[in-house]
Design a protein around this motif. Structure first.
Motif, PDB file in Angstrom:
ATOM      1  N   ALA A   1     -22.312 -19.514 -11.079  1.00 13.17           N
ATOM      2  CA  ALA A   1     -23.418 -18.556 -11.039  1.00 13.17           C
ATOM      3  C   ALA A   1     -24.748 -19.252 -10.772  1.00 13.17           C
ATOM      4  O   ALA A   1     -25.615 -18.725 -10.064  1.00 13.17           O
TER       5      ALA A   1
ATOM      6  N   ALA B   1     -26.259 -25.687 -15.494  1.00 16.48           N
ATOM      7  CA  ALA B   1     -26.402 -24.224 -15.593  1.00 16.48           C
ATOM      8  C   ALA B   1     -26.723 -23.816 -17.021  1.00 16.48           C
ATOM      9  O   ALA B   1     -26.014 -22.999 -17.616  1.00 16.48           O
TER      10      ALA B   1
ATOM     11  N   ALA C   1     -17.525 -20.760 -14.545  1.00 18.56           N
ATOM     12  CA  ALA C   1     -18.181 -19.565 -14.011  1.00 18.56           C
ATOM     13  C   ALA C   1     -19.690 -19.636 -14.183  1.00 18.56           C
ATOM     14  O   ALA C   1     -20.443 -19.162 -13.314  1.00 18.56           O
ATOM     15  N   ARG C   2     -20.152 -20.221 -15.263  1.00 23.10           N
ATOM     16  CA  ARG C   2     -21.600 -20.423 -15.433  1.00 23.10           C
ATOM     17  C   ARG C   2     -22.135 -21.348 -14.342  1.00 23.10           C
ATOM     18  O   ARG C   2     -23.186 -21.089 -13.745  1.00 23.10           O
TER      19      ARG C   2
ATOM     20  N   ALA D   1     -27.432 -19.920 -17.245  1.00 23.81           N
ATOM     21  CA  ALA D   1     -26.742 -19.023 -16.320  1.00 23.81           C
ATOM     22  C   ALA D   1     -25.754 -18.126 -17.063  1.00 23.81           C
ATOM     23  O   ALA D   1     -25.095 -18.542 -18.015  1.00 23.81           O
TER      24      ALA D   1
ATOM     25  N   PRO E   1     -13.490 -15.124 -15.563  1.00 21.44           N
ATOM     26  CA  PRO E   1     -13.920 -15.173 -14.159  1.00 21.44           C
ATOM     27  C   PRO E   1     -12.767 -14.938 -13.197  1.00 21.44           C
ATOM     28  O   PRO E   1     -11.596 -15.146 -13.538  1.00 21.44           O
TER      29      PRO E   1
ATOM     30  N   PRO F   1     -22.259 -16.063 -16.618  1.00 20.97           N
ATOM     31  CA  PRO F   1     -21.113 -16.069 -15.698  1.00 20.97           C
ATOM     32  C   PRO F   1     -20.783 -14.673 -15.200  1.00 20.97           C
ATOM     33  O   PRO F   1     -20.994 -13.668 -15.897  1.00 20.97           O
ATOM     34  N   ALA F   2     -20.274 -14.599 -13.989  1.00 16.61           N
ATOM     35  CA  ALA F   2     -19.736 -13.344 -13.454  1.00 16.61           C
ATOM     36  C   ALA F   2     -18.300 -13.199 -13.942  1.00 16.61           C
ATOM     37  O   ALA F   2     -17.460 -14.075 -13.702  1.00 16.61           O
TER      38      ALA F   2
END
Length: 516
Positions: free
Chosen positions: A222, A316, A218-219, A319, A244, A321-322
């Motif tokens: 993103a 990343a 996920a990172r 970053a 995620p 994550p979402a």
């Protein structure tokens, strides 16, 4: 000590302390030896497909092998479909298959068969113990092979089991999953930074089974804009709020092709490049679009989670994550359909649940409506051989007795291994089964059209219809000692599911879905 005693003691020493069994005459000395080794838990099943499916579910959740005890070649043959699923899911499993005594084998007795050949179709490791002195060493090698993510089958002749002269052996050291080369990490990082068209991170195996790999993926998504997608049927997925949202590649070929359309780079992490389950007229055999380059970050069996963590540090580093927020659907009312059933499950799924998914065509909405539920594990039908759901739930419940198990089970495939309910009752397993009762092999109705063989003929329709007589899952369950109820509306399902989850032990809900 005799060979059977040495085998069981060696298995227990190596960490294999649960055996799902359906024994026969050739395995009686193994059965007798269980009294000498109380550390081995023996679980009786009434069909070998239940034994092998339960060992599959146990190992997926325990992270270590269970054993099965199977009777000769026919017994192994009865368990073959769920051994196929275990092989496809890289499940660690040790099969002990009894055989005729060495002197009797040459007489071509009625149950004589080529066990080694049958075993070879689903096993990554096969051996026959030729003397009692061989048994312990063979057992340690079987456990070591299984622990690397394969089905290991040890054939035990009856006289090798009953003769003395055997000793136990210490377990072999199992090497950790190999790490991915730094050069591969750098190569994939270069692909992600090139901005050369849409990229999909395609996840499977150990990546989906834990949080670390998913969070790292996920990172990466993103930071780079890559989409996250997983195998259609990952063996085990950790899901829920705080993780995620990983889209599963759809099963129908036209939907899978649409899901990957326009992708320029497909990066595999713990997964193999996807193919359709079947070939269809005029349809390519896989959904990967022309012009898409497939990159392998990690092969199945490698440490895919660590590879993604390393990749995230390069691609990343900063970053965020979402992640999914905690969310549940509203409890629905009225007609009971696959979607309202899914909403009930999503609204009531308990914390730390284990969901065993063999809903098949009735699973519409299940992933979506449970994605924000409390953290849970999801076990799927890895090899496509139906009939694994009920047994897998038994194994999962034995592996994790402190966690509730919820089985979402299609009606037709439930009948393949319906006797698993008897094992639920005997072992008092905390399994709540929701049978998706639509009265048909609905998946085959879809496939009939998809392969271009659609027909309005009554004889064809009869092979896809489960009516005449209708299956009475309440009677089937109660007849095997599992309390059961029937729900015909969303409100009834919610009430019955609440009750079942609040009470210990097994329960079954016959969810009668609206027929289109």
């Amino acid at each position: 000590m005799n060979g059977a005693q040495a085998l069981i003691r060696t298995l227990v020493t190596a960490g294999v302390d649960v055996c799902f069994a359906n024994p026969g005459t050739s395995e009686m000395h193994f059965v007798a030896a269980l009294d000498d080794v109380p550390e081995m838990r023996a679980v009786l099943t009434l069909f070998e497909g239940v034994a092998t499916g339960a060992a599959d579910g146990y190992a997926r959740m325990a992270g270590r092998p269970a054993a099965t005890l199977l009777h000769l070649g026919p017994g192994m043959g009865n368990g073959l479909a769920n051994l196929h699923n275990a092989r496809r899911g890289r499940t660690p499993m040790v099969n002990v298959v009894g055989d005729h005594s060495r002197s009797h084998k040459r007489l071509d007795a009625p149950l004589e068969s080529d066990i080694d050949a049958v075993a070879g179709t689903v096993s990554g490791w096969v051996r026959r113990s030729l003397t009692p002195a061989d048994v312990a060493a063979d057992a340690t090698e079987a456990v070591a092979a299984a622990s690397r993510g394969t089905v290991a089958t040890l054939v035990l002749p009856a006289d090798v089991s009953w003769e003395d002269g055997a000793e136990t052996a210490e377990p072999l050291q199992v090497r950790a999953a190999p790490h991915v080369s730094p050069s591969v990490i750098e190569e994939v990082a270069g692909v992600l930074s090139a901005d050369d068209g849409p990229t999909v991170l395609f996840l499977g195996g150990d990546v989906m089974a834990g949080e670390e790999g998913q969070l790292a993926a996920a990172r990466i998504a993103a930071a780079t804009g890559a989409r996250l997608m997983s195998e259609t049927f990952p063996a085990r997925t950790v899901r829920g709020a705080g993780l995620p949202d990983v889209t599963r590649l759809p099963y129908p070929p036209e939907m899978a092709i649409a899901a990957l359309a326009g992708t320029r780079h497909l990066v595999l992490a713990g997964a193999q490049s996807p193919v359709h389950f079947f070939g269809y007229p005029g349809v390519p055999g896989h959904p990967v679009p022309e012009g898409c380059t497939v990159h392998v970050l990690s092969e199945p069996g490698e440490d895919g989670a660590a590879a993604l963590v390393a990749l995230a540090e390069v691609a990343a580093p900063d970053a965020a994550p979402a992640l999914l927020e905690a969310a549940r659907p509203e409890l629905p009312a009225g007609e009971l359909t696959p979607r309202t059933m899914a909403a009930v499950v999503g609204a009531l799924l308990p914390d730390r649940a284990i969901v065993v998914d063999e809903a098949l065509t009735s699973g519409v909405g299940l992933n979506e409506l449970t994605s924000g539920a409390p953290r849970h594990d999801w076990l799927a039908l890895t090899g496509g051989a139906i009939g694994d759901g009920l047994p897998m739930a038994a194994g999962a419940a034995i592996a994790c007795p402190d966690r509730p198990v919820v089985g979402i089970q299609a009606d037709g495939s439930a009948m393949y291994t319906i006797s698993a309910l008897w094992t639920y009752a005997r072992e008092q397993l905390d399994v709540t089964t929701i049978v998706c009762n639509n009265g048909s092999y609905a998946i085959l109705e879809h496939e009939l059209s998809r392969v271009g063989a659609a027909s309005d003929g009554k004889r064809a329709a009869q092979l896809l219809d489960l009516g005449g007589p209708d299956l009475d899952f309440v009677a089937l369950a109660t007849g095997m000692g599992v309390p059961a109820t029937r729900a015909t509306t969303a409100e009834e399902l919610a009430e019955q599911l609440r009750t079942a989850l609040a009470e210990p032990g097994p329960h079954l809900i016959d969810a009668v879905l609206a027929r289109g």
